[in-house]
Design an enzyme around this catalytic site. Structure first.
Site, PDB file in Angstrom:
ATOM      1  N   HIS A 387     -10.384 -17.279   8.010  1.00 47.35           N
ATOM      2  CA  HIS A 387     -11.355 -16.398   7.369  1.00 47.35           C
ATOM      3  C   HIS A 387     -12.087 -17.085   6.216  1.00 47.35           C
ATOM      4  O   HIS A 387     -13.115 -16.584   5.730  1.00 47.35           O
ATOM      5  CB  HIS A 387     -10.654 -15.136   6.858  1.00 47.35           C
ATOM      6  N   ASP A 391     -16.373 -15.180   9.142  1.00 45.60           N
ATOM      7  CA  ASP A 391     -15.970 -13.786   9.044  1.00 45.60           C
ATOM      8  C   ASP A 391     -15.742 -13.197  10.435  1.00 45.60           C
ATOM      9  O   ASP A 391     -15.935 -13.872  11.456  1.00 45.60           O
ATOM     10  CB  ASP A 391     -17.032 -12.977   8.303  1.00 45.60           C
TER      11      ASP A 391
END
Length: 414
Positions: A387, A391
């Site tokens: 992450h 995203d």
């Protein structure tokens, strides 16, 4: 003169090798080229062959003990041959006066009882395996008695101390029945070394040093499986290879990565490294652990060539002939647990990659197609991504593109 058996250097990055198993014992006859031991280092397992004919005179390094490459781990020679080990003490003794050498027996006799005395807390002579066992059992090193050379504490010394401690433990009368049951239980303690040690450290580092998230989806591969069967009629005849579902998933993944380069990335030194090439890692399960050989520049090879490379690397992995250079540099990996009946799972990133694809078992499932219920083959896909690099939305877009290639396989040819 006895021939030295050395710990080989398996790969440029090797710093330590471990004797996983001795196939021969002291006194056994060996032939040159015969496998006498199994050696492990990081993610490589290999057989060690005898460098000469003769008898295994001495095992200098015990099983599960790690030593640097080039270390003498054993000696081979004639049954009556004496082993000459050159040490600093030996060199000093040879240079000493005859009178001093004549006093050696008395000095040796005086030193002998020291081998059976508890080790000093300041300087403990102990093998790496024995140290690990002692620490795991909570035994103070200074309480152990070493019976090895110069009072060195061996694995057997620690095991004896553990057994003695268990024997001294008392059991309350009301716990007699419980103790009788517990007495039948056995616990095997296995040292963590070689391949398993590297996997353990890398996976813990991966979870500790990256922000991992997994998303899942199912791909309808009914048409892909039918397409695979038709393609194999050509590839077997013209390219001498049989396409597997893994080959087709790998090809689709490479194509999807080229359209979503943010997934084909790594987070290094506070920077995102986005790769234009695809070095595809394909996980292979071995008895000793998992290895990930790498197909380099997978974006530039045809589907038949990709299939051949995947099969060749998997065969090398199972034969233990992979080099370290063939397991490094991957930019994205695929791990497949479909053969074990697993559907969705959470693969752990292979550092420093930003993504890894987990493939599950194909499930035949009733699916609505318009107003009709039809039998379709659904493939579970699990994408773990970092992450810090991307995203959820771009990761989902990559998975969507991958599904497109798998559900409409003709797109792979466009």
């Amino acid at each position: 003169m006895a021939v030295e058996v050395l710990m080989p250097k398996m790969g440029m990055a090797m710093k330590e090798g471990t004797v996983s198993h001795w196939n021969k014992q002291v006194g056994d006859l060996v032939s040159k080229g015969e496998v006498i031991a199994s050696i492990s280092s990081e993610k490589i397992e290999a057989d060690l062959e005898a460098p000469a004919d003769g008898v295994l005179l001495k095992i200098a390094v015990s099983e599960w003990e790690g030593v640097p490459p080039g270390t003498v781990i054993g000696y081979i020679g004639h049954p009556s041959e004496q082993i000459v080990e050159e040490t600093a003490a030996t060199a000093t003794l040879e240079a000493a006066a005859p009178e001093a050498r004549e006093e050696l027996p008395a000095a040796s006799t005086a030193m002998a009882p020291m081998a059976a005395t508890p080790a000093s807390s300041k300087e403990v002579k102990i093998s790496p395996v024995a140290r690990k066992l002692a620490e795991a059992a909570g035994l103070p090193l200074e309480s152990l008695i070493g019976t090895g050379p110069a009072g060195r504490i061996t694995k057997e010394d620690v095991e004896k101390a553990i057994a003695d401690r268990e024997t001294k433990q008392t059991v309350a009368p009301e716990d007699d029945q419980r103790a009788a049951v517990a007495g039948k239980e056995t616990v095997e303690q296995l040292p963590v070394s070689g391949m398993r040690k590297v996997i353990a450290s890398r996976m813990m580092a991966s979870l500790r040093e990256s922000a991992q998230l997994t998303i899942t989806a199912r791909a309808d591969v009914t048409d892909l499986i039918a397409w695979q069967q038709k393609m194999n009629e050509v590839t077997q005849k013209e390219h001498d290879t049989k396409l597997t579902l893994t080959d087709l998933i790998a090809k689709a993944t490479v194509l999807a990565l080229q359209k979503h380069k943010q997934v084909n990335s790594a987070y290094l030194d506070e920077r995102i490294h986005r790769y234009g090439h695809v070095h595809l890692g394909i996980a292979v399960a071995l008895e000793q652990g998992l290895v990930v050989p790498v197909v380099r520049h997978a974006e530039s090879v045809s589907l038949p060539d990709l299939s051949r490379r995947i099969k060749a690397l998997a065969a090398q992995a199972r034969e233990g002939t992979l080099g370290m250079e063939e397991m490094q540099g991957s930019t994205f990996s695929i791990t497949n647990l479909g053969a074990y009946g697993i559907e969705f799972f959470t693969p752990v990133l292979n550092p420093p990659e930003a993504g890894i694809l987990g493939v599950g078992a194909v499930q035949d499932t009733p699916v609505f197609v318009g107003e009709e219920v039809r039998r379709r083959s659904l493939l579970p896909l699990s994408l773990t991504f970092d992450h810090r690099v991307l995203d959820g939305a771009p990761a989902a877009e990559f998975l969507h593109t991958l599904r497109k290639y798998l559900e409409e396989p003709y797109r792979m040819l466009l």
